[in-house]
Structures are given as structure tokens and as C-alpha cells.
Design an enzyme around this catalytic site. Sequence first.
Site, short mmCIF file in Angstrom:
data_model
loop_
_atom_site.label_atom_id
_atom_site.label_comp_id
_atom_site.label_asym_id
_atom_site.label_seq_id
_atom_site.Cartn_x
_atom_site.Cartn_y
_atom_site.Cartn_z
N HIS A 526 0.82 -1.21 0.00
CA HIS A 526 0.00 0.00 0.00
C HIS A 526 0.85 1.26 0.00
O HIS A 526 0.90 2.00 -0.98
CB HIS A 526 -0.94 -0.02 1.21
CG HIS A 526 -1.88 1.14 1.26
ND1 HIS A 526 -2.45 1.59 2.42
CD2 HIS A 526 -2.35 1.96 0.28
CE1 HIS A 526 -3.23 2.61 2.17
NE2 HIS A 526 -3.18 2.86 0.88
N HIS A 531 1.52 4.82 -2.95
CA HIS A 531 1.67 6.20 -2.51
C HIS A 531 3.07 6.76 -2.80
O HIS A 531 3.22 7.80 -3.45
CB HIS A 531 1.41 6.32 -1.01
CG HIS A 531 -0.04 6.24 -0.64
ND1 HIS A 531 -0.79 7.35 -0.35
CD2 HIS A 531 -0.88 5.18 -0.50
CE1 HIS A 531 -2.03 6.99 -0.05
NE2 HIS A 531 -2.11 5.66 -0.14
N HIS A 717 -3.99 0.64 -6.41
CA HIS A 717 -4.29 1.28 -5.13
C HIS A 717 -5.69 0.92 -4.65
O HIS A 717 -5.89 0.65 -3.45
CB HIS A 717 -4.14 2.80 -5.22
CG HIS A 717 -4.46 3.49 -3.93
ND1 HIS A 717 -5.66 4.12 -3.70
CD2 HIS A 717 -3.75 3.61 -2.78
CE1 HIS A 717 -5.67 4.61 -2.46
NE2 HIS A 717 -4.52 4.31 -1.88
N ASN A 721 -6.44 -0.82 -1.02
CA ASN A 721 -6.88 0.19 -0.06
C ASN A 721 -8.32 0.01 0.42
O ASN A 721 -8.59 -0.03 1.61
CB ASN A 721 -6.74 1.60 -0.63
CG ASN A 721 -7.11 2.66 0.40
OD1 ASN A 721 -6.36 2.92 1.34
ND2 ASN A 721 -8.27 3.26 0.22
N ILE A 866 -6.76 8.97 -1.06
CA ILE A 866 -7.01 8.75 0.37
C ILE A 866 -6.04 7.67 0.86
O ILE A 866 -5.60 6.83 0.07
CB ILE A 866 -8.47 8.31 0.65
CG1 ILE A 866 -8.76 8.24 2.14
CG2 ILE A 866 -8.74 7.00 -0.01
CD1 ILE A 866 -8.93 9.54 2.81
#
Length: 866
Positions: A526, A531, A717, A721, A866
Amino acid sequence: MASFLFGKGSKLKGTVVLMQKNVLDINELTAAQSPSGIIGGAIGAIGGITGSIIDTATSFLGRSVALKLISGTSADASGKGKVSKEAFLEGLLTSIPTLGDKQSAFSIHFEWDSNMGIPGAFYIENFMQGGEFFLVSLTLDDVPNVGSIKFACNSWVYNSKKYKTDRIFFANKTYLPSDTPAPLAYYRQEELKTLRGDGTGERKEWDRIYDYDVYNDLGAPDKKATLARPVLGGSSTLPYPRRGRTGRKPTNKDPKSESRSDTVYLPRDESFGHVKSSDFLIYILKSASQNIIPQLRSVVTLQLNNPEFNTFEDVRSLYDGGIKLPTDILSQISPIPLFKELFRSDGESALKFPTPKVVQVDHSAWMTDEEFAREMIAGVNPHIIKKIHTFPIKSNLDSQLYGDNTSTITKEHLEPNMGGVSVQVAYEANRLFVLDHHDPLFPYLRKINATDTKAYATRTVLFLQDNGTLKPLAIELSTPHPQGDSFGPVSKVYLPAGEGVEASIWLLAKAFVVVNDSCYHQLVSHWLNTHAVVEPFIIATNRHLSVVHPIHKLLLPHYRDTMNINALARNVLVNAEGIIESTFLWGNYAMEMSAVVYKDWVFTDQGLPNDLIKRGVAVKDPSAPYGLRLLIEDYPYASDGLEIWAAIKSWVEEYVNFYYKSDGAIAQDAELQAFWKELVEVGHGDLKNATWWFKMKTRAELIEACTILIWIASALHAAVNFGQYPYGGYILNRPTKSRRFMPEVGTSEYNDLAKNYEKAYLRTITPKNDTLTDLTIIEVLSRHASDEQYLGERIEGDDWTFDSQPKEAFKRFGRKLAEIEQKLTQRNNDESLRNRYGPVKMPYTLLYPSSEEGLTCRGIPNSISI
């Protein structure tokens, strides 16, 4: 022809759409130090959204905002596009049907005659003292021989005194650098220079500068020595992708580390937008971590005097009955809309979390071996499992440092549970797989086990059964040798059992595996692999690809809000003693361990087909859909993902080939080459010598690179997520910590396990305090904002480009995604595909493209927002 398009002293009519400053300013709200200040500020801000914000719309009239058109076809003596006289906003328009929430539209007229040509850009100046506003767009109407010209802006504009160079915006026409109209070439280059900055000084909130830095702001050594953290990036020992540079001063204790502050500089347009719910989600995340969670911890430890769950029913009570809270705390947090959903409506003062999907149908199905294995291919971390390539399983650790880490799992362990199939036959038939969490963890085990957590390096061997499901055959738990690392691990193999204390031991063995998987998921799958790795792309794009460059326009939706959520993560999630360090097994070593894993990151393997092939779960097969045959045929993440991957690649291919007519055009694109060179040599500079980087000389390379990047930012993602709370909200299913070693026969811990396996299990995994923290945070992280932009959508609507063919291709892409969603729904209705629901009766929906707002366990946003 231009001589009769405009008469002398002609006027061009336009419409300017803008928004006033956002009342819900996240940085201002969270700068408050006291809990009551933060919460009270939020409540006051929420109430003020519908009222007056900063300036009324009429304050933009008069001489507050000035625009000057720039010609894209007619140059002055210096070769730059001619610039018109200033024009000011004139009248407030209320009848425009396309206005969004909180947007205001104004009429404007520009003096523009036959010598000026066709407008291609404009300057804007903000003379208001009240602060910035958000410029949405400018539309010029009835431009002779052209019609309408649109400028999609979506940018914050501060008072002109804040800027060293004038704010400029370009029309939505797309140009390769070599095709840029000569009158606009100067303006194109100057805007890129502004965005690059000079690499010095501390950045201010109104700056728009994109630059790089290492991860040196995670620790706070000036507060106390235990908060010091190593610098990630800039070394071969702890390499890392670069983050956005802020220019904050170094700490006193460590000149290599950057001092921390409540707010983190971002290029202004990377901040969350205007009055939108994602602002509020992020505000909640920050306020929850900084004051709500500490108060909940206080309630549990001091007032309830019961820091442990004693039964599985205690855990389920978080969803059924909740935790009673003192009225003083309740009064502070219950008025906040998101937290209001977490409170009971029957008058009881209790915090009650939504029931995670994994236990909505069956409370105990998560305990089954089938579900344990299914979540490796249809859970929240579905892309780690690999085919066993050699048996026994080998390690890549340095044997000089860590001894022989070859697995101790033998065919004698496995074959009794293989239904008469031998290991050799299963191996040759591609039916043996492994979830291997050994190598990344083993070098850190001695340090981790010196704390109050206790862990093992794990390997889990699985067998692909005739019915298409995976069956766990053995779990190996390894710890460092008491005499030193070079002696290799001490390992023990555990086998499935269904009755007695052996069944409880097996359940614990699976828990140690899932704890490792939870940590690897959060820090690597993750955080690192979505990110962190995307941020350098965002920085390099803005520094080298003009807003009118086709690749900038292609990638822009996939960058939305990412730098902001990453900055917030460095402040409250992955920082020293932040949420991740506090509640996950890897603790103080979490980010450092992710840096070690980054050494082996390969950009070209992040695309789904290459990933599947590299892990050995698929083989190339020209006769199969998308040229790949899955060895686990019913592999929900892979089969759904291939549909999405193919749609993205088809769209990118069509788009790139429209603008680049040959491979030579790629090599000759100066902006593209500068972007790629800096991305490789600086943004991911610690891996710059890797031979796998694309050379970026052909259209095929550009198509593949853009497809991989879009895949990472959107589908990958989404897959890792938005299932966090649906699967991990039930801490028994996905614990984040292990606190005791496996009990040995003859010990009191073993006897306790035999008497009460639930209590023993709960004393081993994540405690109550950390569970409340985990649930509070992942419940926010798993939500969609109401204004989320999903794959196939653009915030600019149909105005993102002037070129009709790319617009039509994008619409086809959207229609294809809708078709895929129908196809995935049909798969979930096929009862022969057992891995799609599993024993928990939870369909695999994480790669459905669309979603509604909230906690839906589905939907692919364009970006890591997010």
C-alpha cells in the site's frame, strides 16, 4: 483572413468561473492544539459552509481581478504572443446551468482587434486583500472563425504580490513542444521554469514549486532521542523514492533531518480542493489520530480498566453494542458527521463501528483454511502469493550474514494433506504456491522481538485443489538462532489440524502469517508501492511537461490529491510513533524495512501482466484472453485486474498514437525526455543504475510506462486500499501485531491455550487499544468521498482537451469500463467460482470501476486520493 475577423476596437466576450476560499481549510483547522479547539473549529467550519465564506461573490467585481489575453497566433517584436489590455470582472451570472457547488460565474469583455490573432493563453491578477480564490475556468464565446475557446484552470490564485512571475493559463489545446505556436513558446517555457523554482529557501503556502527531497522528516530527534529515525533515500543502504521538498530547517540534533511542523508545504494546487468531502475525510483522519484516539485510549485503559478483549464476542460487541463513552468525550466527537455514524442511535453513549463485510454473513467463517487461503488471491493483499519455483524453498538472504535460510518444509510435511498427489507431481503441474514473508522480516526479527512484540518470519505452502480453491498445507515459523544471525534460523513447521489444542495451535500459526501479511500490505503493497512510488512522477511531470503537453493531460487525473495525502501520512501515519509504528508489528522499523524492500522494486514489473508472470501465477499464452493463462484459474484479483489493465492500455495506446505519429517523435520530444531523465535520475534516483528502466525512445515504451503508472495510481491502489476495513475491520481476521510466541508443550501458556483458545488468541494478537486505533483509521481510509473522480471520469468534464479524437477515445474507455463492471458482476453470480465469495460469502468487488460515496468495498478512483 484575420483582417476581417475583428474590427478595430472589437470586444471578446468571456465567462469566468471561480470559487471563494474554502471555509474548511484543513491546515488551519488542524493547527489548533487543544482537542476542543480542533473539534470546535471543525463544527464551526461545517456550519459555515452554507453561509458567507471569506468574500461575498460581489467582492470580485470592480477592479479586484484582472485578466489579459495572450495571442497564440500573433507575436510582438520580441516573438512573444501579443498581450491585451487589462479587463475586469463585470457582472455576476446566475443562469449558467453547469455551475458546480459554491461556484460563481462572471461576465468579462476584452478589447481585441484584428492585429491580435487568436487567444491562446491569459494572465490573471488578484488584487483582493482577502486571500486566494479557486479559478475554475475561462470561456471565450463567439471567437470569429473559431467559436468557443475554453481554458480549464482549476487552480488557486493568490494576491499578485505573492508571486514573482505572473499567473498564466493556457487554452485547452494540446501541443507537443515542437508543435507549439511560436507566439506561445516563450510562455510555455517560462511557466515550467516557475514550477521548477531554484531549489532554495523554505516554501510558502502560495508557492507552486515542485522539487525533490529525501524522507528525512519522519523523526523528531529534538523532542527525544527515541524519536530519531534514519534518513530514507540518498543511499544504497536505505534507498527510497523522493518526496516533495518543503525547505524546512534542519533539526538541532541531526542536521540531516528536517524539522517537523503541523502543516507541510505542498505546491498549492496539490492541496485538497474547495468545499468537498475529501477535505473533511482527511481532516477527520488527522483529528482522529491527534486527539480522538488518545482520548479513546484513555477511556479504555483508565476508566474501563480492561485493556484486553477476553472473548471473540467482546470483539463483535464493537459492532453490536459498542464501547460506552463518558459524556465529556462523547459531546466533543459525536457532532462530527463521520463520527456521528459511529454512535448508537438508541440513546446509549456508545461508540459502535460498522460491521465489516467479512463477518456480516458468518461470524466464524474467517477461521476456515479455505478463507485464510482465499484472501491471498481475493483479499486486501492479493498479489504476494507466488508459485513455488524450487523445492525446498530457497532464500535470497546473504548466507554470510544470515546463514542458511532454506525452508525446512519437506514433502513429508505436505503429502499427507494432498489427497494422494505427490509433491513432485504437484510441483510439475504448477499446483504448489507459497506466501513467503521470510526474507524481508528475518533480518529485523531480533530487533522486533527485543520489544513488547514477538514475531516469526513465515512461509505458508498451499496446494491448488481440483475444485479451484487453495488449501494451506504447512506453515513454517522461523526465529533467529540464539548464538547469532550467521547460524541461520531456528524453524518449526506447523500442519493443519481440526480438533483439540492442535487446532488452536494451527489457528495461532495462521495468525502469525496474517500479522506479517498485514504489515507487508500496509508498508509495502500500500504505502511504498502506490503512494510513495507515484510522488516522483507527479513532481517530474509538473517540472518538465507543460500543462499543454499531451502526456501531462493524460496523467493529470491520476495525480489528484496524492501529494497531499502523502504529506499527511508523513505527519500522522508513518512518522515516528505515528499510527503505523504504534499499532503494527514492524514498529519503529516500519519505514526502514520498506526502504530495504524498495531495493528490489522494478517499475516495469508493476504492470499486472508482468507481475503475474514474475510471480509464476500466469504464463504467456497467445490463445488465452490478453495473452496470459492464469495457473490459478479462479484468481479474482488477477482475472478482474486483467480486464481493467487491458482497458487502460487500449485507451493509452489510442491516445499516445494520436499525438505521436512515429517513434522518432518520442525521441525528439524535449519535454518528455527531460521528464523521464529526471524521474529516473532524481525522482527514483537511488535505482537510476537499474537496467530495467525504459529508455523512452519508442511509442511502445511510452504506452507501457503510462499504462503502468495509471494502473498503480488507480486499480492497484483501489485493490489494496478500499478493502482495508471490510477485511481488516475485524481484527481477528487481520491482526496487525503479535505479542507472544507460540506456546510450547508443558508451559502455562500451552495449558491456557488448551483451556480457552479464544483468550489465548486475543492475548497474542493486537490488543484492544491498538484495535480501536486501527479501526478508527482504516474506517476513514476505506471510504470514498462524495466528489471522488473514478476511472473513466475527468473533473473538467468534456473540456479537458480541444482535440475531438482523444475525447471520443476517452468516452469509449468509459463505456468499456461500464461493460467490464457488468462482466465482473456476472462472475460474482457464478457459483462454480468458489474463490469469488468464499466461506464468508463476501463477493470480490474491489475492482468494480464505479462506486457510491462511503464504505463500499468497491470503486476505482483515478488517483491515490485517500
